[in-house]
Enzyme design. Structure first.
Site, PDB file in Angstrom:
ATOM      1  N   LYS A 152       0.796  -1.314  -0.065  1.00  0.00           N
ATOM      2  CA  LYS A 152      -0.032   0.117   0.154  1.00  0.00           C
ATOM      3  C   LYS A 152       0.738   1.133  -0.138  1.00  0.00           C
ATOM      4  CE  LYS A 152      -1.473   1.499   4.237  1.00  0.00           C
ATOM      5  NZ  LYS A 152      -1.327   2.787   4.548  1.00  0.00           N
ATOM      6  N   ASN A 153       1.954   1.293   0.994  1.00  0.00           N
ATOM      7  CA  ASN A 153       2.764   2.514   1.042  1.00  0.00           C
ATOM      8  C   ASN A 153       3.521   2.771  -0.213  1.00  0.00           C
ATOM      9  OD1 ASN A 153       1.175   3.315   3.322  1.00  0.00           O
ATOM     10  ND2 ASN A 153       2.764   2.538   4.643  1.00  0.00           N
ATOM     11  N   ARG A 198      -3.917  10.967   4.909  1.00  0.00           N
ATOM     12  CA  ARG A 198      -2.885  11.841   4.978  1.00  0.00           C
ATOM     13  C   ARG A 198      -1.987  11.627   4.017  1.00  0.00           C
ATOM     14  NH1 ARG A 198      -0.997  14.257   9.239  1.00  0.00           N
ATOM     15  NH2 ARG A 198       1.202  14.278   8.130  1.00  0.00           N
ATOM     16  N   CYS A 233      -3.645  13.101  13.665  1.00  0.00           N
ATOM     17  CA  CYS A 233      -4.046  11.912  13.331  1.00  0.00           C
ATOM     18  C   CYS A 233      -3.992  10.791  14.509  1.00  0.00           C
ATOM     19  CB  CYS A 233      -2.903  11.204  12.374  1.00  0.00           C
ATOM     20  SG  CYS A 233      -2.860   9.392  12.063  1.00  0.00           S
ATOM     21  N   ARG A 276       1.359  14.624  13.474  1.00  0.00           N
ATOM     22  CA  ARG A 276       2.226  14.315  11.968  1.00  0.00           C
ATOM     23  C   ARG A 276       2.396  15.352  11.362  1.00  0.00           C
ATOM     24  NH1 ARG A 276      -0.581   8.905   9.723  1.00  0.00           N
ATOM     25  NH2 ARG A 276       1.491   8.649   8.630  1.00  0.00           N
ATOM     26  N   PRO A 277       3.493  16.130  11.479  1.00  0.00           N
ATOM     27  CA  PRO A 277       4.043  17.460  10.970  1.00  0.00           C
ATOM     28  C   PRO A 277       4.492  17.343   9.726  1.00  0.00           C
ATOM     29  CG  PRO A 277       5.593  16.924  12.708  1.00  0.00           C
ATOM     30  CD  PRO A 277       4.522  15.924  12.917  1.00  0.00           C
ATOM     31  N   ASP A 336       6.654  19.798   8.412  1.00  0.00           N
ATOM     32  CA  ASP A 336       7.688  20.700   8.481  1.00  0.00           C
ATOM     33  C   ASP A 336       8.801  20.313   7.561  1.00  0.00           C
ATOM     34  OD1 ASP A 336       7.745  18.876  10.396  1.00  0.00           O
ATOM     35  OD2 ASP A 336       9.877  19.862  10.888  1.00  0.00           O
ATOM     36  N   LEU A 337       9.078  19.067   7.260  1.00  0.00           N
ATOM     37  CA  LEU A 337      10.237  18.560   6.544  1.00  0.00           C
ATOM     38  C   LEU A 337      10.017  18.591   5.127  1.00  0.00           C
ATOM     39  CD1 LEU A 337      11.559  15.672   8.870  1.00  0.00           C
ATOM     40  CD2 LEU A 337      12.526  17.931   8.290  1.00  0.00           C
ATOM     41  N   ASP A 387       5.188   0.129  12.079  1.00  0.00           N
ATOM     42  CA  ASP A 387       3.951  -0.470  11.559  1.00  0.00           C
ATOM     43  C   ASP A 387       3.656  -1.859  11.737  1.00  0.00           C
ATOM     44  OD1 ASP A 387       3.274   2.163  10.408  1.00  0.00           O
ATOM     45  OD2 ASP A 387       4.018   1.516   8.517  1.00  0.00           O
ATOM     46  N   ILE A 440       9.077   6.241  16.664  1.00  0.00           N
ATOM     47  CA  ILE A 440       8.496   7.303  15.587  1.00  0.00           C
ATOM     48  C   ILE A 440       7.413   7.980  16.077  1.00  0.00           C
ATOM     49  CG2 ILE A 440       8.068   7.155  13.030  1.00  0.00           C
ATOM     50  CD1 ILE A 440      10.741   5.944  13.565  1.00  0.00           C
ATOM     51  N   ARG A 493      -8.191  -0.728   5.173  1.00  0.00           N
ATOM     52  CA  ARG A 493      -7.447   0.513   4.551  1.00  0.00           C
ATOM     53  C   ARG A 493      -6.129  -0.224   3.989  1.00  0.00           C
ATOM     54  NH1 ARG A 493      -5.956   4.101   8.143  1.00  0.00           N
ATOM     55  NH2 ARG A 493      -4.508   4.690   6.477  1.00  0.00           N
TER      56      ARG A 493
HETATM   57  N1  EPU Z   1       7.797  13.914  10.800  1.00  0.00           N
HETATM   58  C1  EPU Z   1       8.173  15.190  10.969  1.00  0.00           C
HETATM   59  N2  EPU Z   1       8.072  16.405  10.102  1.00  0.00           N
HETATM   60  C2  EPU Z   1       7.629  15.982   9.033  1.00  0.00           C
HETATM   61  C3  EPU Z   1       7.664  14.517   8.556  1.00  0.00           C
HETATM   62  C4  EPU Z   1       7.513  13.631   9.563  1.00  0.00           C
HETATM   63  O1  EPU Z   1       8.778  15.655  12.182  1.00  0.00           O
HETATM   64  O2  EPU Z   1       7.789  16.703   8.077  1.00  0.00           O
HETATM   65  C5  EPU Z   1       8.098  12.692  11.858  1.00  0.00           C
HETATM   66  C6  EPU Z   1       6.875  12.121  12.035  1.00  0.00           C
HETATM   67  O3  EPU Z   1       6.094  12.823  12.995  1.00  0.00           O
HETATM   68  C7  EPU Z   1       7.409  10.748  12.700  1.00  0.00           C
HETATM   69  C8  EPU Z   1       8.346  10.599  11.936  1.00  0.00           C
HETATM   70  O4  EPU Z   1       9.046  11.930  11.363  1.00  0.00           O
HETATM   71  O5  EPU Z   1       7.797  11.009  13.816  1.00  0.00           O
HETATM   72  C9  EPU Z   1       8.333   9.702  10.587  1.00  0.00           C
HETATM   73  O6  EPU Z   1       7.257  10.022   9.794  1.00  0.00           O
HETATM   74  P1  EPU Z   1       7.150  10.018   8.368  1.00  0.00           P
HETATM   75  O7  EPU Z   1       7.069  11.275   7.483  1.00  0.00           O
HETATM   76  O8  EPU Z   1       8.385   8.903   7.740  1.00  0.00           O
HETATM   77  O9  EPU Z   1       5.560   9.107   8.217  1.00  0.00           O
HETATM   78  P2  EPU Z   1       4.750   9.234   6.821  1.00  0.00           P
HETATM   79  O10 EPU Z   1       5.366   9.443   5.645  1.00  0.00           O
HETATM   80  O11 EPU Z   1       3.666  10.332   7.136  1.00  0.00           O
HETATM   81  C10 EPU Z   1       4.667   6.761   6.585  1.00  0.00           C
HETATM   82  C11 EPU Z   1       3.793   5.512   6.416  1.00  0.00           C
HETATM   83  C12 EPU Z   1       3.242   5.285   7.572  1.00  0.00           C
HETATM   84  C13 EPU Z   1       4.328   4.679   8.535  1.00  0.00           C
HETATM   85  C14 EPU Z   1       5.510   5.791   8.636  1.00  0.00           C
HETATM   86  C15 EPU Z   1       6.757   5.303   9.131  1.00  0.00           C
HETATM   87  C16 EPU Z   1       2.970   6.095   3.965  1.00  0.00           C
HETATM   88  C17 EPU Z   1       1.661   6.540   3.472  1.00  0.00           C
HETATM   89  N3  EPU Z   1       2.531   6.106   5.425  1.00  0.00           N
HETATM   90  O12 EPU Z   1       4.110   7.919   6.961  1.00  0.00           O
HETATM   91  O13 EPU Z   1       2.466   4.079   7.402  1.00  0.00           O
HETATM   92  O14 EPU Z   1       3.763   4.561   9.963  1.00  0.00           O
HETATM   93  O15 EPU Z   1       5.887   6.191   7.248  1.00  0.00           O
HETATM   94  O16 EPU Z   1       7.232   4.450   8.652  1.00  0.00           O
HETATM   95  O17 EPU Z   1       3.615   5.806   3.644  1.00  0.00           O
HETATM   96  C18 EPU Z   1       0.335   2.674   8.007  1.00  0.00           C
HETATM   97  O18 EPU Z   1       0.631   2.082   6.909  1.00  0.00           O
HETATM   98  O19 EPU Z   1      -0.121   2.245   8.869  1.00  0.00           O
HETATM   99  C19 EPU Z   1       1.315   4.217   8.410  1.00  0.00           C
HETATM  100  C20 EPU Z   1       0.787   4.866   9.327  1.00  0.00           C
END
Ligand code: EPU
Length: 428
Positions: free
Chosen positions: A22-23, A92, A116, A121-122, A124-125, A309, A331, A401
């Site tokens: 999925k991801n 998201r 969420c 889930r910021p 900023d990056l 996950d 995380i 999902r």
């Molecule tokens: N983070 C920041 N700033 C940002 C982005 C992320 O501080 O701008 C922090 C997050 O708060 C978190 C960490 O960095 O603490 C990692 O977040 P990441 O951005 O990697 O998460 P994501 O891309 O939003 C994806 C998966 C999630 C999975 C996470 C971590 C997708 C669509 N979602 O989310 O999957 O938990 O990576 O591996 O790829 C799920 O499938 O159930 C799911 C939630």
């Protein structure tokens, strides 16, 4: 709304096939917006999140079709650059439209995703990365508005206090493939789904070095073309089957379980004494019969570390292991929605900051329980399979999902599961 009735106490036995990841699919659907030519994506799991992403891409003007099961075709000839709140708020992952729209349309307006259930889930990056690529960004009325007319390659360190970002890396990668000059993303997410996205982008004509590593070097090209790509198997689904097999002390051949993508989980489980046999590059046999596992200490980390996950599912397994296990979430430190529901089934788990301290082994007993998010639902499902008596999991749309045909796959492994509508639930 659907619920699931599970009669526990059956050992999972047989063979199961893991669906596409999925991801990986979600950013790949967004990547199709980078070209006006047709992209064909195969091995796409039939999931509500995927259908939803297809709907968003179609609403932007792309021609989207699902001609055969698990195959999607997307042709984004004329598209709009605005992704409205009504659609984005439902998922998201739609934030990863930001990069492709900025690159292709030179402007993007994407509604900012909200909070969420698994924690803050910021983004900023994502913003830092786009700014480094010389985009002007403002937020207005809940929308992120990107002016990418002067976008150009740059050196970007894409990390924060929780390490790398998966969708952030996808976004900046997808923006930079069409940016003039060279972009270097340091501390890029190394998750296999990002590597697979890179492979699809390369087929579309992108030039990317360092695929799968924390340093991606992208040489921008003026245009990308269509491509055909087969999505990699879902390592989180595979990991969930490994854990479910051990928890029920079953015996299952998992087809589409790629060892190199599951290294941290396999290491933790082997140190606990599990019998995990690697049959081929993508087949793993798990034999949980008569097994006496030891407790573990596990900490979630970005890939190749132990994935967040799978944290909830491992927690359930450890309720069935004698001794004290400690599972720490680095995380999403608030991702413990499953803990109280597991407690209602008889688990003894205490939260201590970002850690769950699990005292096993406690018998679990069936109960009416509530799914709160995708992976927490998987943890509850595993608990229900181990429990004595019947469990009713409500709100299983969370499970749908991320796990394709989960009830059918479980039934093939001998589990006693039935999808029922809320109106057929007994009164508790
Ligand atoms: N983070 C920041 N700033 C940002 C982005 C992320 O501080 O701008 C922090 C997050 O708060 C978190 C960490 O960095 O603490 C990692 O977040 P990441 O951005 O990697 O998460 P994501 O891309 O939003 C994806 C998966 C999630 C999975 C996470 C971590 C997708 C669509 N979602 O989310 O999957 O938990 O990576 O591996 O790829 C799920 O499938 O159930 C799911 C939630």
């Amino acid at each position: 709304m659907d619920a699931m009735r599970i009669k526990g106490g059956v050992r999972l036995q047989g063979e199961v096939c893991v669906s596409g990841a999925k991801n990986a699919c979600l950013p790949m659907f967004a990547a199709t917006l980078l070209t006006d030519q047709k992209c064909v994506i195969k091995n796409v799991p039939d999931l509500s999140d995927v259908r939803f992403m297809a709907e968003i891409v179609a609403s932007l003007g792309a021609k989207v079709s699902n001609p055969k099961p698990n195959v999607w075709e997307i042709e984004a000839k004329n598209i709009s650059s605005r992704a409205p709140y009504d659609l984005v708020r439902k998922m998201r992952a739609s934030i990863c439209l930001l990069g492709p729209l900025s690159a292709r349309m030179k402007r993007a307006e994407v509604s900012m995703p909200g909070g969420c259930v698994i924690g803050a889930r910021p983004i900023d990056l994502h913003i830092k990365g786009l700014k480094a690529l010389n985009c002007a960004i403002e937020t207005e009325g809940g929308y992120l508005k990107v002016d990418a007319r002067r976008m150009k390659g740059a050196n970007i360190f894409l990390g924060g206090r929780f390490g790398s970002t998966v969708t952030g890396t996808a976004n900046i990668l997808m923006a930079s493939v069409l940016a003039s000059g060279t972009t270097i993303i340091e501390n890029a997410a190394c998750e296999p789904e990002i590597a697979d996205l890179c492979k699809m982008l390369a087929k579309m004509g992108a030039i990317i070095d360092g695929i799968g590593s924390p340093t991606l070097e992208i040489t921008g090209v003026p245009k990308l073309g269509g491509a055909e790509h087969t999505v990699l198997p879902d390592r989180i689904e595979a990991g969930t089957w490994i854990i479910a097999t051990l928890a029920t002390r079953g015996k299952v051949l998992i087809k589409g379980a790629v060892k190199k993508d599951l290294g941290a989980l396999i290491d933790i489980l082997e140190s606990a004494g599990a019998n995990i046999q690697i049959k081929s590059k993508s087949d793993i046999f798990v034999d949980g019969e008569g097994l006496k596992l030891k407790p573990v200490e596990a900490v979630t980390m970005p890939h190749p570390g132990f994935p967040t996950d799978l944290q909830a599912q491992l927690t359930t397994l450890m309720t069935q292991v004698s001794g004290i296990s400690i599972i720490t979430e680095r995380i999403y430190p608030e991702r413990f929605m499953h803990v109280s529901e597991l407690g209602r089934m008889g688990a003894d788990i205490v939260r201590e900051g970002p850690s769950a301290i699990i005292r096993g082994k406690t018998p679990l007993s069936g109960a009416p329980i509530m799914a709160s998010d995708l992976r927490a639902s998987a943890a509850l499902l595993i608990a229900a399979l181990c429990a004595k008596g019947e469990t009713f999991i409500q709100r299983i749309y969370h499970l749908d999902r991320g796990y394709e045909s989960i009830d059918k796959k479980l039934a093939l492994l001998g589990a006693k599961v039935e999808r029922i509508s809320d109106s057929d639930l007994p009164s508790f």
